[in-house]
Scaffold this motif. Structure first.
Motif, mmCIF file in Angstrom:
data_model
loop_
_atom_site.group_PDB
_atom_site.id
_atom_site.type_symbol
_atom_site.label_atom_id
_atom_site.label_comp_id
_atom_site.label_asym_id
_atom_site.label_seq_id
_atom_site.Cartn_x
_atom_site.Cartn_y
_atom_site.Cartn_z
ATOM 1 N N LEU A 51 31.776 6.890 17.925
ATOM 2 C CA LEU A 51 33.174 6.982 18.351
ATOM 3 C C LEU A 51 33.712 5.562 18.452
ATOM 4 C CD1 LEU A 51 31.601 9.594 19.354
ATOM 5 C CD2 LEU A 51 33.492 9.879 20.960
ATOM 6 N N ASP A 52 34.519 5.161 17.461
ATOM 7 C CA ASP A 52 34.882 3.756 17.347
ATOM 8 C C ASP A 52 36.130 3.619 16.483
ATOM 9 O OD1 ASP A 52 34.503 0.743 16.953
ATOM 10 O OD2 ASP A 52 32.668 1.244 18.029
ATOM 11 N N THR A 53 36.208 2.536 15.719
ATOM 12 C CA THR A 53 37.388 2.260 14.891
ATOM 13 C C THR A 53 37.281 2.866 13.500
ATOM 14 O OG1 THR A 53 36.430 0.154 14.130
ATOM 15 C CG2 THR A 53 37.833 0.075 16.092
ATOM 16 N N GLY A 54 36.327 3.745 13.310
ATOM 17 C CA GLY A 54 36.093 4.317 11.993
ATOM 18 C C GLY A 54 34.973 3.586 11.287
ATOM 19 N N CYS A 55 34.911 3.708 9.970
ATOM 20 C CA CYS A 55 33.841 3.063 9.216
ATOM 21 C C CYS A 55 34.293 2.806 7.787
ATOM 22 C CB CYS A 55 32.593 3.944 9.212
ATOM 23 S SG CYS A 55 31.154 3.198 8.413
ATOM 24 N N GLY A 69 33.231 12.985 9.060
ATOM 25 C CA GLY A 69 34.092 12.145 9.890
ATOM 26 C C GLY A 69 35.392 12.834 10.242
ATOM 27 N N TYR A 70 36.117 12.229 11.188
ATOM 28 C CA TYR A 70 37.384 12.810 11.640
ATOM 29 C C TYR A 70 38.214 11.692 12.275
ATOM 30 C CZ TYR A 70 40.384 16.650 13.318
ATOM 31 O OH TYR A 70 41.421 17.537 13.530
ATOM 32 N N ASN A 71 39.498 11.704 11.999
ATOM 33 C CA ASN A 71 40.405 10.691 12.527
ATOM 34 C C ASN A 71 41.189 11.262 13.709
ATOM 35 O OD1 ASN A 71 42.218 8.569 12.921
ATOM 36 N ND2 ASN A 71 43.553 9.213 11.249
ATOM 37 N N PHE A 72 41.011 10.662 14.890
ATOM 38 C CA PHE A 72 41.721 11.099 16.091
ATOM 39 C C PHE A 72 42.873 10.154 16.452
ATOM 40 C CE2 PHE A 72 37.637 13.180 16.363
ATOM 41 C CZ PHE A 72 37.940 14.433 16.860
ATOM 42 N N ASN A 81 41.347 13.479 7.887
ATOM 43 C CA ASN A 81 40.262 13.257 6.924
ATOM 44 C C ASN A 81 40.100 11.792 6.522
ATOM 45 O OD1 ASN A 81 39.579 16.076 6.641
ATOM 46 N ND2 ASN A 81 41.491 16.306 5.492
ATOM 47 N N VAL A 82 40.984 10.932 7.025
ATOM 48 C CA VAL A 82 40.913 9.506 6.683
ATOM 49 C C VAL A 82 40.428 8.739 7.905
ATOM 50 C CG1 VAL A 82 42.161 7.490 5.855
ATOM 51 C CG2 VAL A 82 42.790 9.773 5.035
ATOM 52 N N PHE A 83 39.169 8.385 7.898
ATOM 53 C CA PHE A 83 38.571 7.689 9.045
ATOM 54 C C PHE A 83 38.121 6.282 8.661
ATOM 55 C CE2 PHE A 83 35.725 10.811 7.117
ATOM 56 C CZ PHE A 83 34.650 10.029 6.702
ATOM 57 N N PRO A 111 17.233 3.637 9.602
ATOM 58 C CA PRO A 111 17.876 3.619 8.282
ATOM 59 C C PRO A 111 17.957 4.954 7.551
ATOM 60 C CG PRO A 111 15.681 2.664 8.171
ATOM 61 C CD PRO A 111 15.970 2.886 9.617
ATOM 62 N N ASP A 112 17.390 6.025 8.130
ATOM 63 C CA ASP A 112 17.513 7.344 7.510
ATOM 64 C C ASP A 112 18.357 8.302 8.345
ATOM 65 O OD1 ASP A 112 16.226 7.075 5.089
ATOM 66 O OD2 ASP A 112 14.244 7.520 5.900
ATOM 67 N N VAL A 113 18.986 7.802 9.391
ATOM 68 C CA VAL A 113 19.781 8.653 10.273
ATOM 69 C C VAL A 113 21.082 9.058 9.583
ATOM 70 C CG1 VAL A 113 21.193 6.884 11.412
ATOM 71 C CG2 VAL A 113 20.412 8.874 12.719
ATOM 72 N N SER A 114 21.670 10.171 10.022
ATOM 73 C CA SER A 114 22.968 10.609 9.509
ATOM 74 C C SER A 114 24.058 10.246 10.508
ATOM 75 C CB SER A 114 22.969 12.125 9.285
ATOM 76 O OG SER A 114 22.042 12.489 8.283
ATOM 77 N N LEU A 115 25.209 9.790 9.991
ATOM 78 C CA LEU A 115 26.298 9.340 10.848
ATOM 79 C C LEU A 115 27.510 10.254 10.747
ATOM 80 C CD1 LEU A 115 26.283 5.482 10.116
ATOM 81 C CD2 LEU A 115 25.141 6.698 11.997
ATOM 82 N N LEU A 116 28.015 10.671 11.899
ATOM 83 C CA LEU A 116 29.291 11.371 11.991
ATOM 84 C C LEU A 116 30.301 10.364 12.529
ATOM 85 C CD1 LEU A 116 30.962 14.017 11.870
ATOM 86 C CD2 LEU A 116 30.253 14.430 14.250
ATOM 87 N N ILE A 117 31.279 9.989 11.717
ATOM 88 C CA ILE A 117 32.233 8.938 12.084
ATOM 89 C C ILE A 117 33.467 9.561 12.731
ATOM 90 C CG2 ILE A 117 33.583 6.996 11.262
ATOM 91 C CD1 ILE A 117 30.538 6.656 10.971
ATOM 92 N N LEU A 118 33.659 9.282 14.015
ATOM 93 C CA LEU A 118 34.806 9.802 14.749
ATOM 94 C C LEU A 118 35.693 8.632 15.150
ATOM 95 C CD1 LEU A 118 32.996 12.478 16.950
ATOM 96 C CD2 LEU A 118 33.984 12.709 14.653
ATOM 97 N N LYS A 119 36.823 8.522 14.467
ATOM 98 C CA LYS A 119 37.718 7.386 14.666
ATOM 99 C C LYS A 119 38.629 7.649 15.869
ATOM 100 C CE LYS A 119 41.130 4.515 12.264
ATOM 101 N NZ LYS A 119 41.625 4.083 10.948
#
Length: 384
Positions: A51-55, A69-72, A81-83, A111-119
């Motif tokens: 949960l940050d500025t996106g990626c 990911g998801y843009n809040f 949809n743009v994060f 290095p094998d983890v999956s990331l969910l990007i929540l902006k």
């Protein structure tokens, strides 16, 4: 919700120093991540929500790690949809956690983890509590393409005062066995005896992370208080950045992803050993077993520094250093007697008409009681 330090291959194969072309940064090396890699634990199957500025999702070190990911925020006209990261902070955090092994750039802690990007933060590093609450709720209820669920939340952000709605949603996440890792904040006055609070790091339910410098000393900017659970590298941390680049940043925001990556490795390991993912409380126990206690200051204070190189078994507490506080001896003896009474009571209950599940539950309580009794004995012997 601005963090003051923000400045605008599947490695399932054994780590091979000779063939490993990615840079293992000093900070990743210092926390002992290689120790887990060499055992085959790299975060595979674990989902971390950032949960940050996106990626910067086109970054070569991150593009294969992002699962969704998801843009809040209101950026990109509020397109959910743009994060994409327009600040760099979130991309830097992501790299420390999960930069891929791909013969390019650096390698993250898991290095094998999956990331969910929540902006939840915009290009200035600012956001609202409402967006943060919605993002945590989203993470709790998110399901991946293969029914993956979020295991860890990484929050390198904070606000100056407590918020009841935010606190409640964090409690809900923890109750669902999602570990919540939060930067302690960067408002320290240089006095280790004074308390500086930022939220949600100030909540007991989260894993609050402070920063150490390159000499394993408490960084002069990190918030210090009784709720800070663990310290990790946070000074001149090299990680991924905008435009496919890399840069050095400092702050508890940079310490937090080191702990987040460590949790992914621990989940990977103990799920493999136990055939089930650890609960949030179990995961916290495993994390603290992988720390080194270090004395700081002139008044005997100690802190826990992340150290994954420790060899710790499933039920092995031998690496948790024992440092007894000053407690009244008579109180310790009384506690020891109560612990023994409790153990006898549980043993008696086992002989009554209980189901197998109830017996297993009571046995676990007995074991916990016995462990407590042993700790008390250590205290008593210390004072004799």
């Amino acid at each position: 919700m601005n963090d003051t330090q923000v400045k605008l291959i599947g490695i399932s194969k054994i780590f091979d120093e000779g063939k490993f072309k990615d840079e293992v940064t000093n900070s990743i090396s210092s926390i002992g991540a290689k120790h887990f890699w060499n055992q085959g634990y790299t975060g595979r199957g674990v989902v971390v929500a950032i949960l940050d500025t996106g990626c910067n999702h086109h970054h070569l070190d991150l593009k294969d790690r992002i699962i969704g990911g998801y843009n809040f925020t209101k950026e990109s006209d509020g397109n959910v949809n743009v994060f994409e990261d327009l600040n760099g902070h979130g991309t830097h955090v992501a790299g420390t956690i999960a930069a891929s092994v791909n013969d390019v750039g650096i390698v993250g802690g898991a290095p094998d983890v999956s990331l969910l990007i929540l902006k939840v933060l915009d290009y200035r590093g600012r956001g609202t509590v409402d967006s943060l609450v919605k993002a945590i709720d989203y993470a709790m209820n998110w399901t991946g393409p293969n029914n993956e669920r979020v295991n860890v939340l990484s929050l390198s952000l904070g606000i100056s005062s407590s918020n009841e709605i935010l606190h409640n949603i964090i409690k809900q996440a923890v109750s669902k066995n999602i570990a919540v890792v939060v930067a302690s904040g960067n408002e320290d006055d240089g006095d280790l005896l004074s308390d500086e609070y930022s939220y949600p790091a100030g909540y007991e339910e989260v894993i609050a992370v402070g920063a150490i410098n390159n000499s394993n000393e408490v960084a002069n900017f990190t918030n210090t208080n009784k709720e800070v659970d663990i310290y990790a590298p946070g000074f001149d941390i090299k990680s991924s950045y905008l435009n496919g680049d890399y840069t050095d940043l400092s702050g508890t925001s940079m310490s937090t992803p080191h702990v987040t990556g460590a949790l992914a490795l621990l989940i990977n390991k103990y799920e493999s050993l136990n055939n089930s993912k650890p609960t949030e409380s179990e995961l916290f126990k495993y994390l603290m077993q992988h720390t080194t206690r270090v004395k700081i200051g002139d008044y005997g204070q100690t802190i826990s520094i992340l150290n994954l190189s420790l060899d710790v078994g499933i039920a092995d507490d031998s690496n948790v250093q024992f440092e007894p506080p000053i407690i009244d001896k008579s109180l310790l003896l009384k506690c020891l007697c109560e612990a023994r009474k409790s153990q006898a009571f549980f043993t008696q209950c086992l002989n009554e008409n209980l189901t197998e599940n109830e017996r297993k539950f009571l046995i676990s309580l007995i074991q916990e009681s016995a462990s407590t009794a042993m700790d008390i004995k250590k205290y008593v012997n210390y004072f004799n």
